[in-house]
Every structure is written in structure tokens, then in C-alpha cells.
Motif scaffolding. Structure first.
Motif, PDB file in Angstrom:
ATOM      1  N   ARG A 153      74.913  27.522  48.198  1.00 38.78           N
ATOM      2  CA  ARG A 153      73.472  27.382  47.996  1.00 38.78           C
ATOM      3  C   ARG A 153      73.083  25.951  48.341  1.00 38.78           C
ATOM      4  NH1 ARG A 153      71.554  30.687  42.582  1.00 38.78           N
ATOM      5  NH2 ARG A 153      72.065  32.750  43.394  1.00 38.78           N
ATOM      6  N   LYS A 154      71.950  25.785  48.970  1.00 41.66           N
ATOM      7  CA  LYS A 154      71.557  24.458  49.447  1.00 41.66           C
ATOM      8  C   LYS A 154      71.224  23.486  48.315  1.00 41.66           C
ATOM      9  CE  LYS A 154      70.289  25.938  54.009  1.00 41.66           C
ATOM     10  NZ  LYS A 154      69.239  26.171  54.980  1.00 41.66           N
ATOM     11  N   ASP A 155      70.992  24.011  47.102  1.00 43.18           N
ATOM     12  CA  ASP A 155      70.714  23.108  45.986  1.00 43.18           C
ATOM     13  C   ASP A 155      71.964  22.807  45.158  1.00 43.18           C
ATOM     14  OD1 ASP A 155      70.991  25.622  44.896  1.00 43.18           O
ATOM     15  OD2 ASP A 155      69.031  25.669  43.931  1.00 43.18           O
ATOM     16  N   PHE A 156      73.125  23.290  45.597  1.00 39.32           N
ATOM     17  CA  PHE A 156      74.374  23.012  44.884  1.00 39.32           C
ATOM     18  C   PHE A 156      74.829  21.592  45.230  1.00 39.32           C
ATOM     19  CE2 PHE A 156      78.932  23.170  44.054  1.00 39.32           C
ATOM     20  CZ  PHE A 156      78.977  23.847  42.847  1.00 39.32           C
ATOM     21  N   PRO A 157      75.195  20.773  44.230  1.00 37.44           N
ATOM     22  CA  PRO A 157      75.585  19.393  44.530  1.00 37.44           C
ATOM     23  C   PRO A 157      76.859  19.337  45.374  1.00 37.44           C
ATOM     24  CG  PRO A 157      75.958  19.893  42.206  1.00 37.44           C
ATOM     25  CD  PRO A 157      75.261  21.076  42.798  1.00 37.44           C
ATOM     26  N   VAL A 158      76.890  18.411  46.321  1.00 43.40           N
ATOM     27  CA  VAL A 158      78.027  18.283  47.226  1.00 43.40           C
ATOM     28  C   VAL A 158      79.313  17.998  46.459  1.00 43.40           C
ATOM     29  CG1 VAL A 158      78.955  16.935  49.147  1.00 43.40           C
ATOM     30  CG2 VAL A 158      76.562  17.542  49.118  1.00 43.40           C
ATOM     31  N   THR A 159      79.215  17.243  45.364  1.00 40.12           N
ATOM     32  CA  THR A 159      80.404  16.902  44.581  1.00 40.12           C
ATOM     33  C   THR A 159      80.822  18.022  43.635  1.00 40.12           C
ATOM     34  OG1 THR A 159      79.030  15.872  42.882  1.00 40.12           O
ATOM     35  CG2 THR A 159      79.887  14.443  44.627  1.00 40.12           C
ATOM     36  N   GLY A 160      79.970  19.012  43.436  1.00 47.71           N
ATOM     37  CA  GLY A 160      80.272  20.068  42.478  1.00 47.71           C
ATOM     38  C   GLY A 160      79.913  19.633  41.067  1.00 47.71           C
ATOM     39  N   HIS A 161      80.266  20.447  40.094  1.00 50.65           N
ATOM     40  CA  HIS A 161      79.959  20.150  38.698  1.00 50.65           C
ATOM     41  C   HIS A 161      81.185  19.691  37.928  1.00 50.65           C
ATOM     42  CE1 HIS A 161      75.934  21.740  39.129  1.00 50.65           C
ATOM     43  NE2 HIS A 161      76.420  22.871  39.591  1.00 50.65           N
ATOM     44  N   VAL A 162      82.339  20.270  38.241  1.00 54.81           N
ATOM     45  CA  VAL A 162      83.585  19.929  37.540  1.00 54.81           C
ATOM     46  C   VAL A 162      84.691  19.702  38.557  1.00 54.81           C
ATOM     47  CG1 VAL A 162      83.018  21.195  35.425  1.00 54.81           C
ATOM     48  CG2 VAL A 162      84.236  22.352  37.255  1.00 54.81           C
ATOM     49  N   GLU A 163      85.715  18.981  38.113  1.00 55.85           N
ATOM     50  CA  GLU A 163      86.910  18.817  38.930  1.00 55.85           C
ATOM     51  C   GLU A 163      88.108  19.225  38.082  1.00 55.85           C
ATOM     52  OE1 GLU A 163      86.717  14.724  40.066  1.00 55.85           O
ATOM     53  OE2 GLU A 163      87.475  13.986  38.156  1.00 55.85           O
ATOM     54  N   MET A 164      89.176  19.592  38.743  1.00 53.14           N
ATOM     55  CA  MET A 164      90.361  19.976  37.996  1.00 53.14           C
ATOM     56  C   MET A 164      91.510  19.043  38.361  1.00 53.14           C
ATOM     57  SD  MET A 164      91.156  23.553  39.928  1.00 53.14           S
ATOM     58  CE  MET A 164      92.909  23.689  39.947  1.00 53.14           C
ATOM     59  N   ARG A 165      92.379  18.830  37.387  1.00 58.47           N
ATOM     60  CA  ARG A 165      93.554  17.995  37.608  1.00 58.47           C
ATOM     61  C   ARG A 165      94.650  18.439  36.654  1.00 58.47           C
ATOM     62  NH1 ARG A 165      94.522  14.319  33.667  1.00 58.47           N
ATOM     63  NH2 ARG A 165      92.811  13.849  32.253  1.00 58.47           N
ATOM     64  N   TYR A 166      95.854  18.065  36.989  1.00 60.66           N
ATOM     65  CA  TYR A 166      96.975  18.368  36.106  1.00 60.66           C
ATOM     66  C   TYR A 166      97.083  17.286  35.047  1.00 60.66           C
ATOM     67  CZ  TYR A 166     101.628  19.370  34.381  1.00 60.66           C
ATOM     68  OH  TYR A 166     102.690  19.678  33.570  1.00 60.66           O
ATOM     69  N   ASP A 167      97.129  17.685  33.784  1.00 60.77           N
ATOM     70  CA  ASP A 167      97.271  16.748  32.687  1.00 60.77           C
ATOM     71  C   ASP A 167      98.731  16.767  32.227  1.00 60.77           C
ATOM     72  OD1 ASP A 167      97.329  15.393  30.227  1.00 60.77           O
ATOM     73  OD2 ASP A 167      95.265  15.968  29.762  1.00 60.77           O
ATOM     74  N   PRO A 168      99.467  15.654  32.442  1.00 57.26           N
ATOM     75  CA  PRO A 168     100.891  15.650  32.074  1.00 57.26           C
ATOM     76  C   PRO A 168     101.126  15.759  30.568  1.00 57.26           C
ATOM     77  CG  PRO A 168     100.229  13.505  33.001  1.00 57.26           C
ATOM     78  CD  PRO A 168      99.056  14.417  33.084  1.00 57.26           C
ATOM     79  N   GLU A 169     100.172  15.296  29.746  1.00 55.57           N
ATOM     80  CA  GLU A 169     100.335  15.392  28.296  1.00 55.57           C
ATOM     81  C   GLU A 169     100.193  16.836  27.819  1.00 55.57           C
ATOM     82  OE1 GLU A 169      97.582  12.704  26.501  1.00 55.57           O
ATOM     83  OE2 GLU A 169      98.492  10.941  27.456  1.00 55.57           O
ATOM     84  N   LYS A 170      99.185  17.532  28.355  1.00 55.23           N
ATOM     85  CA  LYS A 170      98.956  18.929  27.971  1.00 55.23           C
ATOM     86  C   LYS A 170      99.818  19.896  28.763  1.00 55.23           C
ATOM     87  CE  LYS A 170      94.240  18.152  26.442  1.00 55.23           C
ATOM     88  NZ  LYS A 170      92.839  18.481  26.602  1.00 55.23           N
ATOM     89  N   LYS A 171     100.401  19.380  29.866  1.00 57.55           N
ATOM     90  CA  LYS A 171     101.268  20.174  30.750  1.00 57.55           C
ATOM     91  C   LYS A 171     100.570  21.410  31.292  1.00 57.55           C
ATOM     92  CE  LYS A 171     105.384  18.535  28.609  1.00 57.55           C
ATOM     93  NZ  LYS A 171     106.455  17.986  28.988  1.00 57.55           N
ATOM     94  N   ARG A 172      99.323  21.190  31.714  1.00 51.61           N
ATOM     95  CA  ARG A 172      98.550  22.270  32.334  1.00 51.61           C
ATOM     96  C   ARG A 172      97.389  21.675  33.120  1.00 51.61           C
ATOM     97  NH1 ARG A 172      93.785  23.735  29.585  1.00 51.61           N
ATOM     98  NH2 ARG A 172      93.544  22.693  27.606  1.00 51.61           N
ATOM     99  N   VAL A 173      96.764  22.525  33.905  1.00 47.48           N
ATOM    100  CA  VAL A 173      95.585  22.114  34.670  1.00 47.48           C
ATOM    101  C   VAL A 173      94.384  22.116  33.732  1.00 47.48           C
ATOM    102  CG1 VAL A 173      94.041  22.756  36.558  1.00 47.48           C
ATOM    103  CG2 VAL A 173      96.514  22.974  36.844  1.00 47.48           C
ATOM    104  N   ILE A 174      93.585  21.054  33.809  1.00 46.67           N
ATOM    105  CA  ILE A 174      92.387  20.988  32.972  1.00 46.67           C
ATOM    106  C   ILE A 174      91.165  20.760  33.866  1.00 46.67           C
ATOM    107  CG2 ILE A 174      93.605  20.100  30.948  1.00 46.67           C
ATOM    108  CD1 ILE A 174      92.324  17.330  31.647  1.00 46.67           C
ATOM    109  N   TYR A 175      90.022  21.154  33.344  1.00 44.97           N
ATOM    110  CA  TYR A 175      88.743  20.922  34.013  1.00 44.97           C
ATOM    111  C   TYR A 175      88.022  19.804  33.280  1.00 44.97           C
ATOM    112  CZ  TYR A 175      89.436  25.361  36.386  1.00 44.97           C
ATOM    113  OH  TYR A 175      89.937  26.374  37.170  1.00 44.97           O
ATOM    114  N   GLN A 176      87.345  18.951  34.049  1.00 44.09           N
ATOM    115  CA  GLN A 176      86.577  17.868  33.444  1.00 44.09           C
ATOM    116  C   GLN A 176      85.348  17.617  34.303  1.00 44.09           C
ATOM    117  OE1 GLN A 176      89.742  14.993  33.649  1.00 44.09           O
ATOM    118  NE2 GLN A 176      88.813  13.968  35.403  1.00 44.09           N
ATOM    119  N   PRO A 177      84.327  16.941  33.745  1.00 43.85           N
ATOM    120  CA  PRO A 177      83.148  16.627  34.567  1.00 43.85           C
ATOM    121  C   PRO A 177      83.541  15.790  35.782  1.00 43.85           C
ATOM    122  CG  PRO A 177      82.713  16.225  32.243  1.00 43.85           C
ATOM    123  CD  PRO A 177      84.181  16.524  32.366  1.00 43.85           C
TER     124      PRO A 177
END
Length: 199
Positions: A153-177
Motif C-alpha cells: 500500500r502506498k501509505d505503508f511506511p518504507v521502514t515498516g512498523h516492527v523489526e525482528m532480531r534474534y535475542d541471545p538471552e531469550k534464545k528466540r526471535v523477538i519483534y520490536q519497534p
């Protein structure tokens, strides 16, 4: 080629009659536009009518016309374009329909007519948020199931809303702003008086 297009245009006009909202002939191709209320019935007619016989759906995609050609758009925002092929008659047509509601865009599904529409419609749903009424498995196909929004959609931000990364402490992929800071990117233009040996 002109005679073939003349024959195809005559066959389309005869078969669709007043339900044909627009027929554009450009660059050796024909595009027909129909109302959303007639979309499924006309798609079936295009497939089954002996004078047309569009047996194959080659492609189906969603479109966001909110700023068509970088100009404000006066019509409906979301559209669906299908490319159909007749093996019997060796000709093609582009079928266009606009979703009647910009807030909740929806058109009929054509998966029962052409099974190839299945993933194409899922892609249009995933990327544009267009619903296909009657689709038996309408779910995301390219983005993650937890993805929020529709990225084409043309009004969707180019950067998106969230990003995901691997958290070594939680030992899983997490989503964050999103942590990317927006910035204006202006290309640097090098101007030389003698560029290319020209004076």
C-alpha cells in the motif's frame, strides 16, 4: 495483428455488451474494465464463451491507485488486474476491476474458475489487503503471519512498523519497534564544467 485485435474486440463487445465499462486498445493489447458486481460472472463468461475461450489465467495482481502516476487519483483506490490467455484462439486480454469500498476492499474470488488464481489472490491479500470473497484459504503468503499491515500500500511506511532480531538471552526471535531513524536521502550530484571533455 490488427485484424486479430479487431476480431477480439468485436468478440468481447458482443459477449459482454453493456456490462463492459471500458475497453482500451493500446500497444497491441486490449484491457477491459468491469464492475465488481459483474466480475465473477464476466470472468466465467470469458472462460466459457466459445468465441473467447480464455482457458488460462496467467497472472493476477493487486494495485493501489492512491497516487497514480504521482497525481491524485479520482477513482477507486484498489484494483485487480488479471491477464488471460486463450490457447484456442491464441489471443490475450487484460481484465480490470476496482474494489467498490476503499476502506475494506473486496472482490469475488476466481479460484473456482482458474486454480492458478489461488496464490495470486493470496499475494494481493497479503501485500494490498484486498479480500477475495469465496477464496477457501485466504491467508498471508509472503509476509510473516504476525505481520501488521500490507506493505505494498502506498501509505505503508518504507521502514515498516516492527523489526525482528534474534535475542541471545531469550534464545528466540523477538519483534520490536523499528529502530531505524528516518532521514532524507538526497543524491549527490557532481557537476564538472569539463565533464566528458566538453567545453
Amino acid at each position: 495483428m490488427t485484424l486479430k485485435l479487431d476480431n477480439l474486440q468485436a468478440a468481447l463487445e458482443a459477449a459482454l455488451g453493456p456490462r463492459l465499462k471500458a475497453l482500451v486498445r493500446d500497444r497491441g493489447e486490449i484491457t477491459v474494465t468491469v464492475d465488481a458486481a459483474d466480475y465473477h460472472e464476466i470472468a466465467k463468461l470469458l472462460r466459457d464463451d466459445a468465441t473467447l475461450r480464455f482457458e488460462q489465467l496467467i497472472d493476477l495482481c493487486g494495485l493501489d491507485y492512491s497516487e497514480y502516476q504521482n497525481q491524485p487519483w479520482e477513482g477507486r483506490r484498489y484494483g485487480i488486474v488479471s491477464h488471460l490467455l486463450s490457447i484456442t484462439h491464441n489471443w490475450r486480454v487484460r481484465l480490470k476491476v476496482y474494489a467498490p469500498d476503499d476502506e475494506m476492499p473486496a472482490v469475488a474470488s476466481v479460484t473456482e474458475l482458474w486454480t492458478s488464481a489461488n496464490w495470486f489472490e493470496r499475494e494481493a491479500f497479503d501485500l494490498f489487503g484486498i479480500l477475495f470473497e469465496g477464496h477457501l484459504d485466504l491467508r498471508r503468503i509472503l509476509t510473516d503471519y504476525g505481520f501488521i499491515g500490507h506493505p505494498m500500500r502506498k501509505d505503508f511506511p518504507v521502514t515498516g512498523h516492527v523489526e525482528m532480531r534474534y535475542d541471545p538471552e531469550k534464545k528466540r526471535v523477538i519483534y520490536q519497534p523499528v529502530s531505524i531513524e528516518p532521514r532524507e536521502i538526497v543524491p549527490r550530484v557532481v557537476r564538472e564544467d569539463n565533464y566528458g571533455g566538453l567545453h
